[in-house]
Design a protein around this motif. Structure first.
Motif, short mmCIF file in Angstrom:
data_model
loop_
_atom_site.label_atom_id
_atom_site.label_comp_id
_atom_site.label_asym_id
_atom_site.label_seq_id
_atom_site.Cartn_x
_atom_site.Cartn_y
_atom_site.Cartn_z
N PRO A 97 100.62 -51.10 13.82
CA PRO A 97 99.65 -51.23 14.91
C PRO A 97 100.23 -51.81 16.19
CG PRO A 97 99.25 -52.91 13.26
CD PRO A 97 100.33 -52.00 12.72
N GLN A 98 101.45 -52.34 16.10
CA GLN A 98 102.10 -52.90 17.29
C GLN A 98 102.76 -51.82 18.15
OE1 GLN A 98 101.65 -56.16 18.00
NE2 GLN A 98 100.37 -56.07 16.19
N ARG A 99 102.80 -50.60 17.65
CA ARG A 99 103.43 -49.50 18.40
C ARG A 99 102.49 -49.06 19.52
NH1 ARG A 99 108.83 -49.08 17.15
NH2 ARG A 99 109.06 -49.52 14.95
N SER A 100 103.07 -48.43 20.52
CA SER A 100 102.31 -48.07 21.72
C SER A 100 101.23 -47.03 21.48
CB SER A 100 103.25 -47.57 22.81
OG SER A 100 103.85 -46.33 22.45
N LEU A 101 101.36 -46.22 20.44
CA LEU A 101 100.34 -45.18 20.21
C LEU A 101 98.97 -45.78 19.94
CD1 LEU A 101 102.43 -42.68 18.08
CD2 LEU A 101 101.82 -42.52 20.50
N ALA A 102 98.94 -46.99 19.42
CA ALA A 102 97.66 -47.66 19.18
C ALA A 102 96.98 -48.05 20.48
CB ALA A 102 97.86 -48.90 18.31
N THR A 103 97.74 -48.10 21.58
CA THR A 103 97.16 -48.47 22.88
C THR A 103 96.87 -47.27 23.76
OG1 THR A 103 99.32 -48.78 23.95
CG2 THR A 103 98.34 -50.70 22.83
N ASP A 104 97.10 -46.06 23.24
CA ASP A 104 96.74 -44.86 24.00
C ASP A 104 95.26 -44.95 24.36
OD1 ASP A 104 96.98 -41.89 24.79
OD2 ASP A 104 95.37 -41.90 23.30
N PRO A 105 94.88 -44.62 25.59
CA PRO A 105 93.48 -44.81 26.01
C PRO A 105 92.48 -44.01 25.19
CG PRO A 105 94.71 -43.60 27.67
CD PRO A 105 95.71 -44.09 26.68
N THR A 106 92.83 -42.82 24.76
CA THR A 106 91.89 -42.03 23.97
C THR A 106 91.70 -42.66 22.60
OG1 THR A 106 92.52 -40.04 25.17
CG2 THR A 106 91.37 -39.72 23.09
N VAL A 107 92.77 -43.17 22.00
CA VAL A 107 92.68 -43.87 20.72
C VAL A 107 91.74 -45.06 20.86
CG1 VAL A 107 93.95 -45.28 19.05
CG2 VAL A 107 94.92 -43.12 19.85
N VAL A 108 91.96 -45.85 21.89
CA VAL A 108 91.14 -47.05 22.13
C VAL A 108 89.67 -46.66 22.34
CG1 VAL A 108 90.75 -48.99 23.71
CG2 VAL A 108 93.07 -48.39 23.01
N GLN A 109 89.42 -45.63 23.15
CA GLN A 109 88.04 -45.21 23.44
C GLN A 109 87.34 -44.67 22.19
OE1 GLN A 109 88.69 -42.36 26.55
NE2 GLN A 109 88.97 -43.93 28.12
N LEU A 110 88.04 -43.83 21.41
CA LEU A 110 87.42 -43.28 20.21
C LEU A 110 87.11 -44.36 19.18
CD1 LEU A 110 89.43 -39.97 19.75
CD2 LEU A 110 87.02 -40.19 20.39
N ARG A 111 88.03 -45.29 19.02
CA ARG A 111 87.78 -46.39 18.07
C ARG A 111 86.62 -47.27 18.53
NH1 ARG A 111 93.93 -47.95 16.21
NH2 ARG A 111 94.06 -46.34 14.61
N ALA A 112 86.55 -47.55 19.81
CA ALA A 112 85.45 -48.37 20.33
C ALA A 112 84.12 -47.65 20.17
CB ALA A 112 85.70 -48.72 21.80
N ALA A 113 84.09 -46.37 20.46
CA ALA A 113 82.85 -45.60 20.31
C ALA A 113 82.41 -45.55 18.85
CB ALA A 113 83.03 -44.18 20.85
N ALA A 114 83.36 -45.33 17.95
CA ALA A 114 83.03 -45.29 16.53
C ALA A 114 82.50 -46.63 16.05
CB ALA A 114 84.26 -44.89 15.72
N GLN A 115 83.12 -47.70 16.48
CA GLN A 115 82.65 -49.04 16.09
C GLN A 115 81.25 -49.29 16.63
OE1 GLN A 115 85.14 -52.27 17.40
NE2 GLN A 115 84.07 -53.75 16.11
N LEU A 116 81.02 -48.92 17.88
CA LEU A 116 79.70 -49.10 18.49
C LEU A 116 78.62 -48.34 17.73
CD1 LEU A 116 78.14 -50.30 20.94
CD2 LEU A 116 78.61 -48.15 22.12
N LEU A 117 78.97 -47.14 17.28
CA LEU A 117 78.01 -46.30 16.56
C LEU A 117 77.97 -46.57 15.06
CD1 LEU A 117 78.73 -42.95 18.42
CD2 LEU A 117 76.76 -44.47 18.74
#
Length: 163
Positions: A78-98
């Protein structure tokens, strides 16, 4: 203020990695936020194709995560940069919210179909890793993943026929 600084930086020839460092975000996030300020905005994957990866996401309850989509991002560091890709961050946040579970896979560019079947996933996109060593690490993880047989296939092979 950021817009003026980024506009000047783009005019000076900085790429999305340098812009990202300047405003402390992932290069893809810098592109997403500031590409409209560039006269000729090349995507991050075009600027550094040797760092490009393909991600696919799906809802766990609706879409099967197929090994052809790549390796599960959650199985990687999770320390790799792919975890900070904006689409990854947005999709995870949306899923958590829902209150939904999602999966996100990553693989190296190559033969894949841009269009996802309705039952295959919700989104596919190209993004970039920050450093070449991350792709070496991804190649190793994908190779190990390819060597491991699917759990479902193992279960089917272990079943004895009913008489």
């Amino acid at each position: 203020m950021h817009h003026s600084v980024v506009r000047d930086a783009l005019a000076a020839g900085l790429d999305w990695w340098q812009i990202g460092e300047l405003v402390t975000v992932h290069p893809q996030a810098a592109f997403d936020a500031y590409a409209n300020l560039a006269d000729d905005a090349h995507t991050t994957a075009r600027q550094r194709p040797h760092l490009a990866v393909v991600c696919t996401a799906g809802l766990a309850a609706e879409h099967d995560m197929d090994t052809e989509h790549g390796i599960d991002l959650d199985d990687l560091d999770p320390q790799r940069s792919l975890a900070t890709d904006p689409t990854v961050v947005q999709l995870r946040a949306a899923a958590q919210l829902l209150g939904d579970d999602i999966w996100i896979t990553v693989k190296l560019p190559g033969e894949y179909d841009d269009d996802l079947d309705d039952n295959a996933g919700i989104r596919r996109w190209t993004t970039v890793a920050l450093y070449p060593d991350e792709l070496g690490w991804l190649r190793e993880a994908l190779a190990l993943n390819a060597e491991e047989p699917d759990d479902d296939e193992d279960e089917d092979d272990d079943l004895e026929p009913l008489l």
